[in-house]
Structure formats: structure tokens, C-alpha cells
Scaffold this motif. Structure first.
Motif, PDB file in Angstrom:
ATOM      1  N   ASN A  69     -22.089  88.010 -33.526  1.00 11.45           N
ATOM      2  CA  ASN A  69     -22.836  88.063 -32.273  1.00 11.45           C
ATOM      3  C   ASN A  69     -21.943  88.411 -31.081  1.00 11.45           C
ATOM      4  OD1 ASN A  69     -25.265  88.042 -31.108  1.00 11.45           O
ATOM      5  ND2 ASN A  69     -25.316  85.831 -30.691  1.00 11.45           N
ATOM      6  N   CYS A  70     -21.029  89.329 -31.311  1.00  9.88           N
ATOM      7  CA  CYS A  70     -20.070  89.699 -30.253  1.00  9.88           C
ATOM      8  C   CYS A  70     -20.754  90.570 -29.193  1.00  9.88           C
ATOM      9  CB  CYS A  70     -18.908  90.459 -30.887  1.00  9.88           C
ATOM     10  SG  CYS A  70     -17.696  91.001 -29.686  1.00  9.88           S
ATOM     11  N   SER A  71     -20.293  90.419 -27.957  1.00  9.32           N
ATOM     12  CA  SER A  71     -20.863  91.171 -26.833  1.00  9.32           C
ATOM     13  C   SER A  71     -20.534  92.672 -26.900  1.00  9.32           C
ATOM     14  CB  SER A  71     -20.290  90.628 -25.522  1.00  9.32           C
ATOM     15  OG  SER A  71     -18.865  90.725 -25.544  1.00  9.32           O
ATOM     16  N   GLU A  72     -19.502  93.034 -27.670  1.00  5.86           N
ATOM     17  CA  GLU A  72     -19.035  94.433 -27.665  1.00  5.86           C
ATOM     18  C   GLU A  72     -19.757  95.235 -28.752  1.00  5.86           C
ATOM     19  OE1 GLU A  72     -16.810  95.099 -24.989  1.00  5.86           O
ATOM     20  OE2 GLU A  72     -17.718  93.145 -24.709  1.00  5.86           O
ATOM     21  N   ASN A  73     -19.676  96.569 -28.631  1.00  7.33           N
ATOM     22  CA  ASN A  73     -20.452  97.395 -29.579  1.00  7.33           C
ATOM     23  C   ASN A  73     -19.582  98.285 -30.460  1.00  7.33           C
ATOM     24  OD1 ASN A  73     -19.658  99.364 -27.814  1.00  7.33           O
ATOM     25  ND2 ASN A  73     -21.709 100.177 -27.417  1.00  7.33           N
ATOM     26  N   CYS A  74     -18.392  97.796 -30.836  1.00 11.77           N
ATOM     27  CA  CYS A  74     -17.486  98.594 -31.673  1.00 11.77           C
ATOM     28  C   CYS A  74     -18.223  99.062 -32.938  1.00 11.77           C
ATOM     29  CB  CYS A  74     -16.261  97.773 -32.043  1.00 11.77           C
ATOM     30  SG  CYS A  74     -15.450  97.051 -30.582  1.00 11.77           S
ATOM     31  N   SER A  75     -18.215 100.378 -33.144  1.00 10.39           N
ATOM     32  CA  SER A  75     -19.093 100.977 -34.168  1.00 10.39           C
ATOM     33  C   SER A  75     -18.716 100.605 -35.599  1.00 10.39           C
ATOM     34  CB  SER A  75     -19.045 102.497 -34.087  1.00 10.39           C
ATOM     35  OG  SER A  75     -19.328 102.927 -32.816  1.00 10.39           O
ATOM     36  N   PHE A  76     -17.473 100.188 -35.787  1.00 10.25           N
ATOM     37  CA  PHE A  76     -17.013  99.870 -37.142  1.00 10.25           C
ATOM     38  C   PHE A  76     -17.274  98.414 -37.503  1.00 10.25           C
ATOM     39  CE2 PHE A  76     -13.646  99.214 -34.063  1.00 10.25           C
ATOM     40  CZ  PHE A  76     -13.276  97.907 -34.323  1.00 10.25           C
ATOM     41  N   CYS A  77     -17.656  97.593 -36.521  1.00 11.45           N
ATOM     42  CA  CYS A  77     -17.529  96.141 -36.679  1.00 11.45           C
ATOM     43  C   CYS A  77     -18.858  95.458 -36.963  1.00 11.45           C
ATOM     44  CB  CYS A  77     -16.906  95.555 -35.415  1.00 11.45           C
ATOM     45  SG  CYS A  77     -16.648  93.782 -35.545  1.00 11.45           S
ATOM     46  N   SER A  78     -18.880  94.709 -38.045  1.00 11.33           N
ATOM     47  CA  SER A  78     -20.122  94.015 -38.418  1.00 11.33           C
ATOM     48  C   SER A  78     -20.332  92.748 -37.585  1.00 11.33           C
ATOM     49  CB  SER A  78     -20.112  93.681 -39.915  1.00 11.33           C
ATOM     50  OG  SER A  78     -19.013  92.870 -40.215  1.00 11.33           O
ATOM     51  N   GLN A  79     -19.365  92.408 -36.728  1.00 12.95           N
ATOM     52  CA  GLN A  79     -19.536  91.211 -35.890  1.00 12.95           C
ATOM     53  C   GLN A  79     -20.238  91.517 -34.569  1.00 12.95           C
ATOM     54  OE1 GLN A  79     -16.572  88.054 -35.752  1.00 12.95           O
ATOM     55  NE2 GLN A  79     -15.140  89.586 -36.480  1.00 12.95           N
ATOM     56  N   SER A  80     -20.431  92.804 -34.295  1.00 13.82           N
ATOM     57  CA  SER A  80     -21.057  93.156 -33.017  1.00 13.82           C
ATOM     58  C   SER A  80     -22.507  92.683 -32.973  1.00 13.82           C
ATOM     59  CB  SER A  80     -21.004  94.682 -32.843  1.00 13.82           C
ATOM     60  OG  SER A  80     -21.833  95.040 -31.766  1.00 13.82           O
ATOM     61  N   GLY A  81     -22.875  92.054 -31.864  1.00 15.35           N
ATOM     62  CA  GLY A  81     -24.269  91.639 -31.681  1.00 15.35           C
ATOM     63  C   GLY A  81     -25.183  92.832 -31.459  1.00 15.35           C
ATOM     64  N   SER A 118     -10.480  85.816 -32.745  1.00 12.03           N
ATOM     65  CA  SER A 118     -11.811  85.410 -32.294  1.00 12.03           C
ATOM     66  C   SER A 118     -12.579  86.635 -31.825  1.00 12.03           C
ATOM     67  CB  SER A 118     -11.669  84.414 -31.143  1.00 12.03           C
ATOM     68  OG  SER A 118     -12.933  84.174 -30.573  1.00 12.03           O
ATOM     69  N   LYS A 119     -13.839  86.705 -32.203  1.00 12.79           N
ATOM     70  CA  LYS A 119     -14.698  87.793 -31.690  1.00 12.79           C
ATOM     71  C   LYS A 119     -14.780  87.667 -30.161  1.00 12.79           C
ATOM     72  CE  LYS A 119     -18.389  85.346 -30.290  1.00 12.79           C
ATOM     73  NZ  LYS A 119     -19.769  85.229 -30.576  1.00 12.79           N
ATOM     74  N   GLY A 120     -15.212  88.739 -29.542  1.00 11.71           N
ATOM     75  CA  GLY A 120     -15.434  88.646 -28.092  1.00 11.71           C
ATOM     76  C   GLY A 120     -14.400  89.405 -27.304  1.00 11.71           C
ATOM     77  N   TRP A 121     -14.599  89.405 -26.039  1.00 16.88           N
ATOM     78  CA  TRP A 121     -13.798  90.278 -25.186  1.00 16.88           C
ATOM     79  C   TRP A 121     -13.025  89.453 -24.156  1.00 16.88           C
ATOM     80  CZ3 TRP A 121     -11.547  94.266 -26.341  1.00 16.88           C
ATOM     81  CH2 TRP A 121     -11.075  95.182 -25.415  1.00 16.88           C
ATOM     82  N   GLY A 122     -12.063  88.708 -24.633  1.00 18.47           N
ATOM     83  CA  GLY A 122     -11.214  87.960 -23.715  1.00 18.47           C
ATOM     84  C   GLY A 122     -11.540  86.484 -23.715  1.00 18.47           C
TER      85      GLY A 122
HETATM   86  S1  SF4 Z   1     -15.406  91.322 -32.725  1.00 18.09           S
HETATM   87 FE1  SF4 Z   1     -13.830  92.657 -31.819  1.00 18.09          FE
HETATM   88  S2  SF4 Z   1     -14.015  94.587 -32.966  1.00 18.09           S
HETATM   89 FE2  SF4 Z   1     -15.918  93.406 -33.363  1.00 18.09          FE
HETATM   90  S3  SF4 Z   1     -17.391  94.126 -31.832  1.00 18.09           S
HETATM   91 FE3  SF4 Z   1     -16.349  92.337 -30.976  1.00 18.09          FE
HETATM   92  S4  SF4 Z   1     -14.622  93.197 -29.785  1.00 18.09           S
HETATM   93 FE4  SF4 Z   1     -15.343  94.819 -31.158  1.00 18.09          FE
END
Ligand code: SF4
Length: 348
Positions: A69-81, A118-122
Motif C-alpha cells: 500500500n505504498c504511496s509511490e507508483n514504481c512500475s516494477f513494484c508490487s508494493q505500490s498502492g 520500509s515501503k514509502g517515501w521517506g
Molecule cells: S515500496 Fe519503494 S519501490 Fe515500491 S512503490 Fe514504494 S517507493 Fe516504489
């Protein structure tokens, strides 16, 4: 023609060994070498690795302390919300005791550094800071393993706070070349990545920053990434190979072929002769050829599980190192001893 190519390759190796840095154009030539020259390319990379990094290698491991449920949208990442169909587990911070147990297990198996990821941006807010402080204090008390973290963006003041909490290394991937980044993420900028790396460096932490290959970038863009890492004086460069995750925008991409992975490791070694090049996610795509990563120029390896994907059994990795006659180096401990000595003599 073949001899001409071999002569050019050999000349590059000798120049790198003599301390010269290759140009971006030379990197573009190396990355396009026909696969038939892979043995010679790797032989040169192996010489460069041994010359600058020695015979032993570094081994590290990570713990994904908070996932999904991460706030970021990194295209490779399955953790992105943002990728609703992705399947990474979602959980809050794990208990300190679990973190310490993971670190102690990896340390007992030979790892010298351990990353809190940790997931997330900072780091946002006092609650998060408090949690990190607890993690770092517990690791410090119960293990001598090197303390690393990967927490997203940092400014210099946050970097200094983390250093004061006992953090030694900061991991922050650039992920790819700047010219490809818009295909990877649009919720933060490439410049924020660079600023984070520089903030961590200014706070006196060793920085571990690399990328993921196989996301659809061109060969030139891989060279561009290597040149950017070199310009930033990054000491440790993790190379990952995309492990396409279902439900992410990159889930349909093919995995890189094992020999192409070896070729890329070698090119990064030629362009970043002094860096600790460590192979992380996607290593298992190389199947049996993963034993050749050190001959291709890698000087480190991540053991145990990756962020959202399982790695090989640690015991199998350790057996691989024994079979290769490769020992694990303890750079972290040497650095600590050196810092202690500098402090004792008033140099820092
Ligand atoms: S966990 Fe890291 S790599 Fe994945 S979407 Fe969030 S910031 Fe991007």
C-alpha cells in the motif's frame, strides 16, 4: 577483426587497472560486444574486480519491515498502492524481536550488513522515527552486524538524525537512467533520488545505490545509469534484474537471459572499477550461471529473501561460495575500527 576486438578489450582492461576511467562511448561499445566475447569480457572484469576489491566478497541481507500500500507508483513494484491487482503482502512494522532474530540469523551465516527496508517515501513523523530508533538500538545491542536502511527520500537533516541513531549505510536506488525514469515512476522525481543519495553522503553514511535492469530500458540507458552512479561517487552498487510481478505495469516483461545478466555485471565492473557491485533481486533468473557472478565482476551478493520475492536458500548460497573458494569480507568491521581509531586520534 576478432583480434582487433580482443586487443581493444585488453587495452581497456589495462587502462582501468592503471587507474583510468573508461568513457561513456567505451561503455556503449562494451555493452554491445557480441555474446561470443563474453568469456574474454568476463576475464577482464574478474581481473578488475580482484585488483580493486580483492578476492573476498561482501554478503548482506535485508528485512522488509513494513510492506504494501505504498504511496509511490514504481512500475516494477508490487508494493505500490497504485497497482491494485498486485499481490505483495500488506503489513505494518514488524516487532523489534523479529528484526533482531532475522539479523542474528543472517549474521551467524556470515552476512556482514543488514538492511531495514520500509515501503514509502521517506521518514514521516515522530512515530516512524521512534520505530526506527528502536530498531537501530536493538540491532546495535544484540548484533554486531552492519546497520543499513532503505526508507525512501531523505534530506540532510533527516540523514544526520538517522546517522546519530546508529545507521551506517543508506540504500537508495536510482532504479534506472534519468532518461528512462518517467517509465518507472511519476510520483517522485529523479532529482529527489539524487538529492537523497547526496544527503546521505553528506551525513557521513556509506551509500548503496544501483538499479534494476530489464525494465525496457535501452543498452545506452544502462550505460547512462552506470555513468550517473560514478559521477555521484556511489561506493556500493546493487544490481537487480527485473523479476516481473503479476499485477504491476511491468508484470508482462520477459526475464533477462542469464548470459545477458553476466554481460551487464561485467560492463558495470569496467565502468565502476572501484565500486562494490552486489547482485541482488533477480539473481535466481540466472539459474546455474549465478555461480559466475563473481567471475563477471560482482564483489558482493545479497543473501536470503528479497523485498517481495523469495531468494535462494541461504545455505545453498553459502555452499556456492565455499565451492568457489570465495570468502566473505568484513568491510563494515574494518570501517568501524578505522572510524574508532580516527576518533581516538582526533581526526574526525
Ligand atoms: S515500496 Fe519503494 S519501490 Fe515500491 S512503490 Fe514504494 S517507493 Fe516504489
Amino acid at each position: 577483426m576478432q583480434q582487433e576486438i580482443l586487443n581493444r578489450l585488453n587495452d581497456m582492461v589495462e587502462r582501468v587497472l592503471a587507474g583510468e576511467l573508461l568513457t561513456e562511448d567505451e561503455g556503449r561499445w562494451l555493452i554491445r560486444l557480441d555474446a561470443g566475447y563474453l568469456p574474454q569480457l568476463m576475464a577482464g572484469a574478474d581481473r578488475i574486480r580482484r585488483h580493486f576489491r580483492g578476492e573476498a566478497v561482501e554478503a548482506c541481507g535485508i528485512s522488509n519491515v513494513r510492506s504494501g500500500n505504498c504511496s509511490e507508483n514504481c512500475s516494477f513494484c508490487s508494493q505500490s498502492g497504485h497497482h491494485k491487482a498486485a499481490t505483495a503482502p500488506v503489513y505494518g512494522y514488524i516487532a523489534e524481536t523479529d528484526l533482531v532474530a532475522q539479523a542474528q540469523r543472517l549474521r551467524s551465516l556470515g552476512a556482514t550488513d543488514f538492511g531495514i527496508v520500509s515501503k514509502g517515501w521517506g521518514v514521516r513523523g515522530n512515530k516512524e522515527k521512534g520505530k526506527l530508533q528502536d530498531y537501530l538500538a536493538n540491532l546495535r545491542e544484540h548484533s554486531d552486524i552492519g546497520r543499513c536502511a532503505s526508507l525512501g527520500a531523505l534530506d540532510e537533516s533527516m540523514a544526520r538524525e538517522l546517522k546519530a541513531m546508529g545507521l551506517e549505510n543508506y540504500h537508495h536506488n536510482l532504479e534506472c537512467a534519468e532518461s528512462f525514469f518517467e517509465n518507472v515512476c511519476t510520483t517522485h522525481s529523479y532529482q529527489e533520488n539524487i538529492d537523497t543519495i547526496q544527503a546521505a553522503q553528506q551525513a557521513g553514511m556509506r551509500v548503496c545505490a544501483g538499479g534494476i535492469l530489464g525494465m525496457g530500458e535501452s543498452l545506452d540507458q544502462r550505460v547512462e545509469l552506470a555513468m550517473t552512479l560514478r559521477a555521484l561517487n556511489v561506493e556500493s552498487v546493487p544490481l537487480n534484474f527485473l523479476n516481473p510481478q503479476p499485477g504491476t505495469p511491468m508484470g508482462h516483461l520477459p526475464k533477462m537471459e542469464p548470459r545477458e545478466c553476466l554481460h551487464m555485471i561485467a560492463v558495470f565492473r569496467y565502468l565502476l572499477p572501484q565500486a562494490e557491485i552486489r547482485i541482488a533481486g533477480g539473481r535466481t533468473h540466472m539459474r546455474d550461471l549465478q555461480a559466475m557472478i563473481f567471475y563477471a565482476g560482482a564483489s558482493g551478493v545479497m543473501i536470503g529473501d528479497y523485498l517481495t520475492t523469495a531468494g535462494r536458500k541461504v545455505e545453498d548460497d553459502l555452499q556456492m561460495l565455499r565451492d568457489l573458494g570465495v570468502t566473505i569480507r568484513g568491510d563494515t568491521f574494518q570501517r568501524r575500527a578505522q572510524q574508532a581509531q580516527e576518533q581516538a586520534t582526533g581526526l574526525s
